[in-house]
Design a protein around this motif. Structure first.
Motif, short mmCIF file in Angstrom:
data_model
loop_
_atom_site.label_atom_id
_atom_site.label_comp_id
_atom_site.label_asym_id
_atom_site.label_seq_id
_atom_site.Cartn_x
_atom_site.Cartn_y
_atom_site.Cartn_z
N UNK A 14 -8.65 -3.75 15.59
CA UNK A 14 -8.95 -3.25 14.24
C UNK A 14 -10.45 -3.02 14.08
N UNK A 23 -12.00 -3.56 -4.36
CA UNK A 23 -12.58 -4.84 -3.93
C UNK A 23 -13.56 -4.63 -2.78
N UNK A 24 -13.06 -3.88 -1.79
CA UNK A 24 -13.86 -3.64 -0.59
C UNK A 24 -15.15 -2.86 -0.89
N UNK A 25 -15.02 -1.84 -1.69
CA UNK A 25 -16.20 -1.03 -1.98
C UNK A 25 -17.15 -1.75 -2.93
N UNK A 49 0.83 -1.21 0.00
CA UNK A 49 0.00 0.00 0.00
C UNK A 49 0.86 1.26 0.00
N UNK A 88 -6.64 -0.31 -4.19
CA UNK A 88 -6.70 -0.41 -2.72
C UNK A 88 -8.14 -0.59 -2.26
N UNK A 109 -12.46 -9.88 8.39
CA UNK A 109 -11.69 -8.92 7.59
C UNK A 109 -12.53 -7.70 7.19
N UNK A 110 -13.85 -7.86 7.24
CA UNK A 110 -14.71 -6.74 6.86
C UNK A 110 -15.57 -6.32 8.05
N UNK A 111 -15.01 -5.50 8.96
CA UNK A 111 -15.78 -5.13 10.14
C UNK A 111 -17.01 -4.31 9.81
N UNK A 112 -17.12 -3.85 8.54
CA UNK A 112 -18.33 -3.13 8.16
C UNK A 112 -19.57 -4.02 8.29
N UNK A 153 -11.67 -15.28 2.17
CA UNK A 153 -11.34 -13.88 2.47
C UNK A 153 -11.47 -13.56 3.96
N UNK A 154 -11.70 -14.58 4.76
CA UNK A 154 -11.77 -14.45 6.22
C UNK A 154 -12.78 -13.40 6.67
N UNK A 199 -18.45 6.32 0.74
CA UNK A 199 -18.78 5.49 1.92
C UNK A 199 -19.00 6.38 3.13
N UNK A 211 -22.39 6.69 5.36
CA UNK A 211 -22.36 6.46 6.81
C UNK A 211 -23.00 7.66 7.53
N UNK A 260 -12.44 0.42 13.39
CA UNK A 260 -13.30 0.60 12.23
C UNK A 260 -14.68 1.09 12.63
#
Lengths: 664, 66
Positions: free
Chosen positions: A441, A573-575, A121, A570, A471-474, A398-399, A592, A596, A445
């Motif tokens: 983490x 993928x997440x978005x 990154x 970066x 991995x995605x605390x959202x 992807x955990x 995002x 929120x 988040x």
């Protein structure tokens, strides 16, 4: 492999992935139309990173019964086969397939592939060696696709194949290595404050470069080259500085010198050719040499093995296959999609998706798939290593779900909150108290959402699930707001209308349930309820204050268009898991955050009315300001086109942002 | 799993797979291919590093927070 009886199978990558809140990708568009025969199910296995080998592996894994039920296979591949990788998957032969079945049955375990060229990154990775990477060969691409077509022929299935295209004008090389440190002519990204690098001179040089102080920039780049640090930063480092020096020269007005330097750069063995050609092309564009510009952009594109964009040799393979098999309807994307339909490297914008959807719809009607019903899309998601034998489902690979179980997580959170109270939360403290980093983490988040104004707000949560700290605390945030949104939908539906007038700013509770299920495999209705106290007056006041702080922080960064574009890899993928995998104009700002903010606002409006806090005016005032800011971002981001001269547009955008700050 | 156990299990799987084929010729073909090609390949791949939780693994390199 689950049991399905689908009529259509989609074998594709992120270009056809049907996840996320917005139903704008081509197949979602047509599935929602009443044009299908009764009970049409579309089975989709597309996720980002899928190659032709993965597609063949999936087809081989499907049960015969499922294959027999298929009437059509939709293929839209190529963008992921062309990017270089340390572990090319090659041809997924039948023996490979048997080997993987045997391995799975003996449970000798599939090991995730290690990668050496890790993207760090915002840090320089001196170990990067792009020479150890190679794309899938066109030969293997052909073998895999031909085999898919053969299997389809055997089962009497029609094929709809897209001649894939990608955005030729996008910034090249953004998928691999230390690209973040490279400067691209005409792309004024701001990364100097985010990067970590041992030589402070580089950070300063980038800072001056971003602020157009070219004398100091050139001086510093020169100094770095002439007086290097003792540490070896790899063979690429000096070339990166040379490229940046040439870009600074060009921006300063020394175009001939810059051209000369870039030509020297391009002759170097370890030079990122796609970047060199791109920068040369931009110089030609500045001097008005359009044909040379287009030729160099083409060269940059065809030399770009480090981004997900299909190149000529692979398109030729698609052309060849379309002629070889009789059961193929071949759709030329180029006939429908123009350069205005792109924003990122390969995913068309919603308008482009509609055009593509029209082409696909016609193809389905040609093979007799017509009717008056809507179709259902079923996602069957695995991972981009399926062809390597890894059959882990998406959430496991992807955990998105933690290994720690719910009750243990609750204990760990309690322990962590104790440490927070005592202000001892360094890595060392967490380690000796056996608190995994996932807990910290996740907490950090949650605090990004304005609904959580401090640790006390999180402490109120009594029930945690394994999906909350994955991995995605959202996913925790979705789980938290679903029941509140449900209440709003029942008791104050006018609030949702207020927020979703011209665009969707607050999504429905059902949409959040759907994406939670997609990403974690967990059904929301089976999860324990979050026991959380009502939102008191003080909490609503704190939410209002936090919204203001977050928005001001964001506005003070100015326009983020180029930084967002450069860092696409970066966040994409997440978005895409939240919004969907299509391009959005809102990709060019921090959408995002604003969604929120709207979620926090609607919930504040709701509790304010329910409990009569008397904050109507404050909330209404904030609502109007937030809406104005979102519309401003949308207005300028919609006008932005990477291939246009955007200097004036961005200057206007920045001055508008300054006005917004003043009025906030 | 130690190597002897692994060989036993793989052998069993190869035999099971081959015997599921319809005719005698296919059965023999898959048995031969299984023992001379797949068995050594699986054993070789098993030697390579086991999965672990560090972030240098493919699929783990997702940007942490957006």
């Amino acid at each position: 492999m689950k049991d399905f009886n689908p009529s259509i199978l989609i074998l594709s990558d992120s270009t056809s992935s049907t996840v996320g809140l917005e139903r704008k990708i081509h197949h979602m568009v047509i599935a929602d139309k009443k044009i299908w025969p009764k009970d049409t199910t579309i089975l989709n296995f597309s996720i980002p990173g899928t190659t032709s080998a993965d597609a063949l592996a999936y087809l081989r894994l499907l049960k015969s019964k499922t294959k027999k039920s298929l009437k059509a296979i939709f293929i839209y591949l190529g963008n992921c086969d062309t990017i270089s990788t340390e572990n090319p998957k090659g041809y997924y032969s039948y023996y490979n397939h048997i080997k993987h079945i045997i391995k799975r049955n003996v449970n000798s375990g599939f090991t995730k592939k290690r990668i050496k060229n890790k993207i760090l990154f915002y840090q320089w990775n001196k170990k990067v060696d792009l020479a150890i990477e190679q794309p899938e060969t066109p030969e293997n691409f052909e073998k895999n696709l031909s085999k898919i077509c053969c299997l389809a022929e055997k089962f009497g299935i029609e094929i709809i194949m897209v001649r894939s295209e990608a955005n030729k004008f996008f910034i090249p090389g953004l998928g691999k290595g230390n690209f973040i440190f490279y400067k691209f002519l005409g792309i004024n990204d701001k990364i100097s404050e985010s990067i970590e690098f041992p030589d402070e001179r580089l950070k300063k040089a980038l800072f001056f470069h971003e602020n157009q102080n070219y004398n100091k920039t050139l001086e510093l780049y020169k100094d770095i080259l002439e007086n290097p640090l003792e540490e070896n930063f790899g063979s690429e480092f000096n070339l990166m500085i040379l490229n940046n020096y040439a870009v600074a020269k060009a921006e300063f007005g020394y175009l001939d010198e810059a051209k000369h330097l870039l030509r020297i750069y391009l002759h170097e063995r370890f030079a990122r050719k796609e970047i060199g050609y791109f920068n040369l092309a931009q110089i030609e564009k500045i001097v008005g040499n359009q044909s040379t510009y287009e030729d160099l952009i083409f060269r940059s594109y065809e030399n770009d093995k480090f981004l997900y964009r299909i190149r000529k040799p692979y398109q030729n393979i698609l052309d060849g296959i379309s002629k070889k098999f009789k059961n193929i309807i071949y759709l030329d994307m180029k006939s429908a999609i123009s350069r205005t339909d792109y924003l990122d490297h390969c995913h068309p914008l919603p308008e482009g998706q509609k055009k593509l959807a029209k082409l696909i719809e016609e193809a389905y009607s040609k093979i007799g798939l017509t009717g008056n019903e809507k179709a259902t899309i079923v996602n069957d998601l695995y991972n981009p290593e399926l062809a390597n034998g890894n059959q882990s489902p998406f959430n496991f690979y992807f955990k998105s779900i933690s290994d720690i179980d719910g009750s243990k997580i609750r204990e760990l959170f309690k322990k962590y909150f104790n440490l927070v109270e005592k202000e001892i939360v360094a890595d060392y403290d967490l380690k000796i108290n056996n608190i995994p980093n996932e807990i910290q983490n996740a907490c950090q988040y949650y605090l990004k959402h304005p609904l959580f104004t401090n640790f006390d707000d999180i402490k109120e949560i009594q029930q945690f699930e394994a999906s909350d700290i994955g991995r995605f605390p959202e996913n925790f945030i979705y789980r938290f707001i679903i029941p509140i949104l449900k209440k709003i939908e029942i008791r104050q539906p006018q609030l949702l209308e207020k927020f979703n007038k011209s665009q969707i700013l607050v999504h429905s509770s059902d949409s959040f349930k759907r994406i939670l299920k997609e990403q974690t495999g967990v059904n929301f209705d089976l999860l324990k309820n979050i026991r959380c106290k009502n939102f008191g007056l003080n909490r609503v006041k704190r939410i209002i204050a936090k919204i203001k702080t977050l928005i001001l922080e964001d506005l003070n960064r100015g326009n983020q268009i180029y930084t967002r574009l450069k860092t696409t890899m970066y966040w994409y993928f997440r978005e895409s898991l939240r919004f969907g995998s299509h391009s959005r104009n809102s990709m060019l700002y921090n959408r995002v955050l604003y969604e929120y903010v709207c979620e926090a606002l609607i919930i504040s409006f709701f509790y304010n009315k329910e409990n009569k806090y008397g904050l109507e005016n404050d909330l209404a005032n904030l609502y109007n300001k937030v809406l104005k800011i979102i519309y401003t971002h949308d207005f300028y981001c919609q006008k932005f086109k990477i291939y246009d001269n955007t200097e004036k547009l961005l200057a206007d955008y920045n001055s508008k942002i300054k006005d917004l700050i003043k009025n906030f | 799993m130690d190597i002897t156990q692994l060989i036993k299990k793989v052998t069993k799987e190869i035999v099971k797979f081959s015997m599921s084929k319809k005719n005698y010729r296919s059965k023999m073909l898959y048995l031969i291919k299984g023992f001379f090609y797949l068995l050594p390949l699986i054993l070789e791949e098993n030697k390579k590093g086991k999965a672990n939780t560090d972030d240098e693994l493919l699929g783990d390199d997702i940007y942490p927070l957006f």
